[in-house]
Design a protein around this motif. Structure first.
Motif, short mmCIF file in Angstrom:
data_model
loop_
_atom_site.label_atom_id
_atom_site.label_comp_id
_atom_site.label_asym_id
_atom_site.label_seq_id
_atom_site.Cartn_x
_atom_site.Cartn_y
_atom_site.Cartn_z
N THR A 160 11.77 -74.18 42.95
CA THR A 160 11.92 -74.35 44.39
C THR A 160 12.48 -75.73 44.75
O THR A 160 12.54 -76.07 45.92
CB THR A 160 10.57 -74.17 45.10
OG1 THR A 160 9.66 -75.14 44.57
CG2 THR A 160 10.00 -72.78 44.88
N TYR A 175 18.57 -70.38 31.70
CA TYR A 175 18.37 -70.06 33.12
C TYR A 175 17.48 -71.12 33.75
O TYR A 175 16.64 -71.72 33.10
CB TYR A 175 17.78 -68.66 33.29
CG TYR A 175 16.27 -68.54 33.18
CD1 TYR A 175 15.64 -68.38 31.95
CD2 TYR A 175 15.47 -68.59 34.31
CE1 TYR A 175 14.26 -68.28 31.86
CE2 TYR A 175 14.09 -68.48 34.24
CZ TYR A 175 13.49 -68.33 33.01
OH TYR A 175 12.12 -68.24 32.92
N LYS A 212 6.94 -77.16 35.67
CA LYS A 212 7.85 -78.23 35.28
C LYS A 212 7.45 -79.50 36.03
O LYS A 212 6.77 -79.43 37.04
CB LYS A 212 9.29 -77.84 35.62
CG LYS A 212 9.71 -76.49 35.04
CD LYS A 212 11.19 -76.26 35.11
CE LYS A 212 11.63 -75.60 36.40
NZ LYS A 212 13.07 -75.18 36.34
N HIS A 228 14.74 -78.80 33.60
CA HIS A 228 13.71 -77.99 32.93
C HIS A 228 12.38 -78.72 32.84
O HIS A 228 11.51 -78.31 32.06
CB HIS A 228 14.22 -77.50 31.57
CG HIS A 228 15.43 -76.61 31.71
ND1 HIS A 228 15.34 -75.33 32.22
CD2 HIS A 228 16.73 -76.83 31.47
CE1 HIS A 228 16.56 -74.79 32.26
NE2 HIS A 228 17.42 -75.68 31.82
N ARG A 247 6.39 -80.37 30.77
CA ARG A 247 6.17 -79.10 31.43
C ARG A 247 5.18 -78.28 30.61
O ARG A 247 4.97 -78.54 29.43
CB ARG A 247 7.47 -78.31 31.57
CG ARG A 247 7.89 -77.70 30.23
CD ARG A 247 9.08 -76.78 30.34
NE ARG A 247 8.87 -75.71 31.29
CZ ARG A 247 9.83 -74.91 31.71
NH1 ARG A 247 11.06 -75.09 31.26
NH2 ARG A 247 9.58 -73.95 32.56
#
Ligand SMILES: Nc1nc2c(c(=O)[nH]1)N[C@H]1C(S)=C(S)[C@@H](COP(=O)(O)O)O[C@H]1N2
Ligand SMILES: [Mo]
Length: 513
Positions: free
Chosen positions: A236, A232, A375, A356, A361
């Motif tokens: 933003t 998934y 991230k 990702h 991250r």
């Protein structure tokens, strides 16, 4: 096309605006560093976090929502363009001025983006303006040629057939050309974000391994480790940040003894660790799929913090990304020796995919992504919980948000029909980083049955569960509940994700035949 000159003018304005936007998209695709008008304005909408738009911004995460936002921006822009055409029919100077104001607004929005090269943005804005005004002027001339200049006020003029046909042909041709140019532009823009060639994943000193029995082999059950391509994605960012790993730095600042700035090479000189961690999104609904388990490789977050020396009063660790997004975690959670927060550089043995967080991250076991998993991280700031609210907190989400215990039914699918007789129900359950103690399943109104569980990889990961039951023909309902290692069982009633995660038992209606 109607014979009304106002409608014809609206068409002209719409085509002219579309041509200007498409020009910008094409330039952005060809020249890296030139801003995409739609993305710039979309980002500004997200950044402004308009008050009252909490629901909108709250759901502005997934890929589909992003596409909806971009389409919304385009539709509003084209609508304004139609209005411009009508104004331009009588007052060309005002229409040009408004068009200029919009190009300027797009340009200012684009400057907020660190990837924008200002000179390219200026050049692109000028070309967009030139295309927009020229097309508007040319098409409006055709509209005016077709309407009686001094006809009685309020009487719709009649366009002679020749100029109406020319307007339709030219306008239609320009519209088709604009759609093609914008499509090509966006494809080129996506190609600029292709995976970094030659990037390699660091090698852990102690590779993480799966215990025997970590995975139940059942069709239709979510795999215990989710492949990068299927993982998934929530953020933003309308355009994935394009970071050059060799130029990238991670700064550690704030309430530290000495500020440090680390390169990628500095990071990989630290001990490389690897672990499986299940991460989850707070906006995941009961039964939703905004959760996944991966093998993360990188360095210990605490090793990095030690280089700077965290001061005693620091109660919050803020991660800041290349695109300005922030997440704040309690230092008490980060420093707890029971867990191993990390700066992840690789995911399932591959350098972090751009979506990702490439090149680095944050991964903190047990916390929802929005309060931890920054991230494209470029900065770690030590501060206090009182001193700073990270991105989602002012929008109504909890300041501190450990992942709630949840369980999900993967099979059968909602509303599906399965064969009568013995059926294997299966799914996943997670409570990072407390661990899952037990999962129970109830078919219709029968007794709750204890499910068998896959061997947990660790308390920080989810488990798969399965249970067999005998089904007679007809409609059925199955529901699931999990108990975490502290002995707490999920509560029954389904609630919304905000402010700190959805609760409730996942329930699936289905049929047997
Ligand atoms: N820079 C940045 N990092 C971010 C976010 C974001 O919007 N921007 N979203 C967070 C949220 S809400 C979640 S749930 C996780 C999702 O990580 P994934 O997309 O790798 O699954 O990333 C977190 N990290
Ligand atoms: Mo999230």
């Amino acid at each position: 096309m109607s014979r009304s000159p106002r409608l014809a003018a609206a068409f002209a304005g719409l085509v002219a605006t579309g041509a200007a936007i498409a020009t910008g998209e094409l330039i952005a695709g060809i020249l890296a560093g030139a801003p995409s008008p739609i993305v710039s304005v979309g980002r500004a909408v997200i950044a402004l976090q308009p008050p009252g738009a909490k629901e909108l911004v709250v759901s502005l995460f997934g890929t589909a929502d992003k596409l909806a936002l971009e389409i919304g921006v385009a539709v509003v822009a084209l609508g304004i363009g139609a209005g411009l055409g009508i104004i331009g029919l009588r007052r060309p100077a005002i229409a040009t001025g408004v068009l200029g104001a919009f190009v300027l607004a797009g340009f200012l929005a684009a400057l907020q983006d660190s990837e924008t090269q200002p000179t390219l943005a200026v050049g692109a804005a000028l070309v967009e303006m030139l295309v927009g005004t020229t097309v508007l002027d040319q098409l409006l001339r055709l509209v005016r040629a077709g309407s009686p200049a001094d006809g009685p006020a309020g009487t719709p003029g009649l366009m002679p057939d020749w100029s109406r046909r020319t307007l339709l042909l030219r306008g239609g041709g320009l519209a088709v050309g604009s759609i093609a140019a914008a499509t090509i532009g966006r494809q080129l823009l996506a190609a600029q974000r292709a995976p970094a060639a030659g990037a390699t994943a660091p090698t852990p000193e102690l590779p993480a391994t799966l215990p025997d029995g970590a995975s139940l082999a059942i069709d239709g059950l979510t795999p215990i480790v989710v492949a990068n391509a299927d993982f998934y994605r929530i953020d933003t960012a309308l355009l994935v940040p394009n970071i050059d790993r060799d130029a990238w730095r991670l700064r550690v600042r704030g309430m530290v003894d000495r500020e440090v700035s680390l390169s990628y090479a500095d990071l990989v000189a630290l001990p490389i660790v690897e672990q499986y961690v299940t991460i989850a999104c707070v906006s995941n609904r009961v039964g939703g799929d905004l959760v996944g388990n991966a093998r993360w490789t990188g360095v210990r977050l605490r090793d990095v913090l030690d280089l700077a020396g965290v001061q005693a009063g620091a109660t919050q660790l803020v991660g800041r990304s290349a695109d300005g997004w922030t997440a704040g975690s309690p230092t008490a959670w980060v420093m707890d020796p029971e867990r191993e927060p990390m700066i992840a550089l690789a995911m399932n043995g591959e350098p972090l995919p751009r979506e990702h967080g490439y090149p680095a991250r944050v991964i903190i076991p047990g916390l929802y992504g929005y309060v931890s998993a920054t991230k494209w991280v470029t900065e770690l700031e030590l501060t206090t919980l009182e001193a700073f609210d990270a991105y989602w907190v002012p929008l109504g989400w909890a300041k501190e948000a450990p992942i709630l215990t949840q369980s999900r039914i993967d099979r059968p699918a909602r509303g599906s029909t399965v064969k009568t007789g013995t059926y294997t129900f299966a799914g996943v359950a997670w409570a990072p980083d407390r661990g899952i103690a037990r999962v129970e399943v109830q078919v219709d109104d029968a007794e709750w049955q204890l499910a068998s569980l896959s061997v947990p990889i660790s308390a920080a990961t989810w488990v798969q569960w399965a249970v067999d039951a005998t089904l007679g023909a007809g409609p059925h309902r199955v529901r699931v509940r999990a108990t975490d290692a502290t002995g707490e069982t999920q509560t029954e009633v389904i609630t919304r994700p905000d402010p700190n995660g959805a609760r409730g038992w996942h329930t699936v209606p289905f049929e047997a035949a």
